[in-house]
Design a protein around this motif. Structure first.
Motif, PDB file in Angstrom:
ATOM      1  N   VAL A  55      28.814 137.561  34.038  1.00 50.19           N
ATOM      2  CA  VAL A  55      28.952 136.225  33.474  1.00 50.19           C
ATOM      3  C   VAL A  55      27.846 136.023  32.443  1.00 50.19           C
ATOM      4  N   SER A  56      28.219 135.479  31.293  1.00 47.71           N
ATOM      5  CA  SER A  56      27.229 135.274  30.240  1.00 47.71           C
ATOM      6  C   SER A  56      26.303 134.113  30.575  1.00 47.71           C
ATOM      7  N   ASP A  57      25.102 134.161  29.995  1.00 45.73           N
ATOM      8  CA  ASP A  57      24.143 133.072  30.202  1.00 45.73           C
ATOM      9  C   ASP A  57      24.709 131.742  29.704  1.00 45.73           C
ATOM     10  N   LYS A  58      25.383 131.783  28.565  1.00 48.67           N
ATOM     11  CA  LYS A  58      25.955 130.571  27.992  1.00 48.67           C
ATOM     12  C   LYS A  58      26.962 129.921  28.942  1.00 48.67           C
ATOM     13  N   GLU A  59      27.820 130.757  29.526  1.00 51.54           N
ATOM     14  CA  GLU A  59      28.846 130.249  30.439  1.00 51.54           C
ATOM     15  C   GLU A  59      28.223 129.642  31.686  1.00 51.54           C
ATOM     16  N   LEU A  60      27.230 130.322  32.248  1.00 52.68           N
ATOM     17  CA  LEU A  60      26.579 129.815  33.454  1.00 52.68           C
ATOM     18  C   LEU A  60      25.862 128.498  33.195  1.00 52.68           C
ATOM     19  N   LEU A  61      25.154 128.418  32.093  1.00 55.11           N
ATOM     20  CA  LEU A  61      24.431 127.185  31.777  1.00 55.11           C
ATOM     21  C   LEU A  61      25.398 126.028  31.510  1.00 55.11           C
ATOM     22  N   GLU A  62      26.543 126.329  30.870  1.00 48.73           N
ATOM     23  CA  GLU A  62      27.538 125.279  30.636  1.00 48.73           C
ATOM     24  C   GLU A  62      28.114 124.781  31.957  1.00 48.73           C
ATOM     25  N   HIS A  63      28.374 125.712  32.894  1.00 46.77           N
ATOM     26  CA  HIS A  63      28.843 125.317  34.228  1.00 46.77           C
ATOM     27  C   HIS A  63      27.809 124.422  34.918  1.00 46.77           C
ATOM     28  N   ALA A  64      26.535 124.781  34.775  1.00 43.00           N
ATOM     29  CA  ALA A  64      25.471 123.998  35.411  1.00 43.00           C
ATOM     30  C   ALA A  64      25.419 122.582  34.845  1.00 43.00           C
ATOM     31  N   ILE A  65      25.556 122.489  33.512  1.00 41.65           N
ATOM     32  CA  ILE A  65      25.542 121.174  32.867  1.00 41.65           C
ATOM     33  C   ILE A  65      26.728 120.330  33.333  1.00 41.65           C
TER      34      ILE A  65
END
Length: 449
Positions: free
Chosen positions: A59-69
Motif C-alpha cells: 500500500v502506498s504512503d499516499k493511500e494510507l495517509l488518505e485513509h487515515a484522514i
C-alpha cells in the motif's frame, strides 16, 4: 532500522501538521499551540509501520495517509469528510445546479445508505424512490461495508446506463427492487403555478446559488398572472434536502420585513454568524402556508424555522429531518478540500435544529384518497318515485320547463361534473397540498376582515 526511519519521518510530518494547524486555528487565541498527544502519535506511527510491513498487499504512503484522514473525519459526524480533487469538483458542480447521477440526496446510517430526499424531475423521483428509503444493495453488491463516497460513486455513471437498487421501505413486507436509468441531472430549483385564481404555489426542490433570485421571478410572474397581487401562497419544501446557506437566508428574507433569520454558533469566532432580514416582503403580507416533511433538511429547516418563529407562515406537514449543523468547505493542497462541521444552526427564537427538526404547526400526514363506488342512481328510490305522491304546487309548469330546457340542463350538469373533476385530482394527487389550499383560503378571508 527502516521502521525507525519511517517513525521519524511520520512523527516529523505529524508534528509539522499540528504546528501548522495550531498556527492557523489558534492565531487569534494568543498564538497558543495545542498540546501534542505524543503517546497517541507513537501508537499511530506503530500501526502505520505494521501495515506497511505486514499487510498482504503493498500500500502506498499516499493511500494510507488518505485513509487515515478520511477516518479522522468520518468518525466525527456523518457530514464531515475529506474531498479529494474529484469529489471537490463534484461538490462545486452540484451547488451550481447540474451534475450526473440518479438525483437523490443520501447519507450513511448504520452502514447502509439512507435516502434523505429524491430530487424533483430526476430518474430517482420518476422511479418512485422515497424519502426514508434504505438502500441495501447496488445491483448485486451489498452496501454494507462501503463508505458513502464509494456508494455514491457506484450510483453515478454514464447517462443512459441502468442500475438496480434494492430498497427497504417502512411499511413494505419485502425489499423492493427498483431499476433506474442514469441521466445528467439538471435541477431547476424553483417551480411555480397558479392553484386557483389568486392563490399561488411555489416548489423549491433544492437551495442553489440562484434560488433566491429565481424565487423573486416566480413570485412576480404569479402576481402578473393574478392581476398584480396574490391572496395567498403555498411554499412547498417537502423532500428538499437543503443546499447553500445564503440561498436559505435569501428565501427567508423574501417574506420577512425585519428581524433575525438564523444564527450559528461554534467554537471559533468565524463560525458565529447572524443573518437579518431587510425591510421588504415581496408577497406584501399575503398569508402563507409552508409544506414540510421528513425529507425537508438543513436549508429547508432554516426557512421553515424562521417563518414559523416570526409567525409569518403556517407550517403544515410532518416533522422535518433535523440536520442543523454547518459544514465549512476549506480548500487545502492538491486541489482537495476539507468538509468539516464548524457550527450549529439556531432559529430566531434560539431553537436548535440539530437532531430536533421543525415541528409543524399543523400535522398532516400523506394519505392516499380513493374513490368510493356509488350505487347506480337509477335504483335509488325517493319520495317522488312513490305512486300517488303529493306533488308540489306548480310542478306541472316545472315539468314543462324542464322538458324544454333538458339540453341546457345536461350542459349545466356536464359543467358541474367538470368542475368536480377539477377538484378531485388535487385531493387524489396531493392531499397535503389540497389541505394547504383550503387553509390558505381561510387565512385569506380572515386577513381581509
Amino acid at each position: 532500522m527502516q521502521s525507525r526511519h519511517i517513525f521519524a519521518l511520520l512523527l516529523g510530518t505529524l508534528l509539522g501538521i499540528f504546528i501548522s494547524l495550531g498556527h492557523n486555528v489558534f492565531a487569534e487565541r494568543e498564538h497558543k499551540i495545542p498540546t501534542l498527544p505524543l503517546e497517541d502519535l507513537h501508537t499511530f506511527t506503530e500501526i502505520y509501520t505494521r501495515i506497511k510491513e505486514n499487510y498482504v498487499e503493498e500500500v502506498s504512503d499516499k493511500e494510507l495517509l488518505e485513509h487515515a484522514i478520511k477516518g479522522m473525519l468520518s468518525g466525527l459526524d456523518p457530514h464531515s469528510s475529506y474531498l479529494n480533487e474529484e469529489a471537490f469538483k463534484e461538490l462545486q458542480v452540484g451547488t451550481s445546479g447540474e451534475f450526473g447521477g440518479l438525483g437523490i440526496e443520501v447519507n450513511m446510517e448504520d452502514g447502509f445508505v439512507r435516502v434523505v430526499a429524491p430530487i424533483d424531475d430526476t430518474p430517482a423521483k420518476r422511479a418512485g424512490i422515497e424519502s426514508g428509503d434504505l438502500i441495501v444493495r447496488l445491483n448485486e453488491t451489498p452496501v454494507k461495508g462501503m463508505t458513502l463516497r464509494e456508494a455514491v460513486k457506484v450510483m453515478r455513471g454514464k447517462p443512459g446506463s441502468k442500475i438496480n437498487l434494492t430498497i427497504v421501505r417502512k411499511g413494505s413486507e419485502k425489499p423492493l427492487k427498483i431499476e433506474i436509468i442514469r441521466d445528467v441531472i439538471q435541477v431547476k430549483s424553483v417551480k411555480s403555478r397558479v392553484l386557483e385564481t389568486g392563490y399561488g404555489y411555489i416548489r423549491i426542490s433544492q437551495f442553489q446559488n440562484h434560488t433566491a433570485s429565481d424565487l423573486h421571478k416566480a413570485i412576480n410572474k404569479l402576481k402578473k398572472d393574478n392581476e398584480g397581487s396574490l391572496k395567498g401562497l403555498v411554499l412547498d419544501l417537502r423532500d428538499n434536502p437543503g443546499g447553500v446557506l445564503g440561498a436559505a437566508v435569501g428565501v427567508s428574507d423574501t417574506f420577512l420585513k425585519k428581524g433575525l433569520i438564523v444564527y450559528t454558533e461554534g467554537r471559533i469566532e468565524d463560525s458565529e454568524l447572524r443573518y437579518n432580514a431587510k425591510p421588504k416582503d415581496l408577497l406584501g403580507d399575503a398569508p402563507m402556508v409552508v409544506l414540510v416533511n421528513g425529507g425537508s433538511a438543513s436549508a429547508s429547516e432554516i426557512v421553515a424555522g424562521a417563518l414559523q418563529d416570526h409567525k409569518r407562515a403556517i407550517i403544515l406537514g410532518t416533522k422535518t429531518f433535523g440536520k442543523g449543523s454547518v459544514q465549512s468547505i476549506q480548500p487545502i493542497g492538491n486541489n482537495a478540500a476539507l468538509k468539516i462541521t464548524t457550527a450549529r444552526y439556531y432559529t430566531p427564537s434560539g431553537r436548535s435544529i440539530q437532531a430536533e427538526g421543525i415541528e409543524p404547526d399543523i400535522q398532516v400526514n400523506r394519505v392516499k384518497i380513493d374513490s368510493v363506488e356509488m350505487p347506480d342512481e337509477s335504483i335509488i328510490v325517493s319520495e317522488s318515485d312513490l305512486r300517488g305522491h303529493l306533488e308540489q304546487k306548480g310542478d306541472e309548469d316545472k315539468k314543462a320547463e324542464n322538458n324544454k330546457d333538458s339540453e341546457n340542463g345536461d350542459d349545466k350538469a356536464d359543467k358541474q361534473k367538470a368542475k368536480d373533476d377539477e377538484d378531485i385530482p388535487l385531493i387524489k394527487r396531493d392531499y397535503v397540498l389540497y389541505e394547504a389550499l383550503n387553509l390558505l383560503k381561510g387565512l385569506s378571508i380572515i386577513s381581509q376582515r
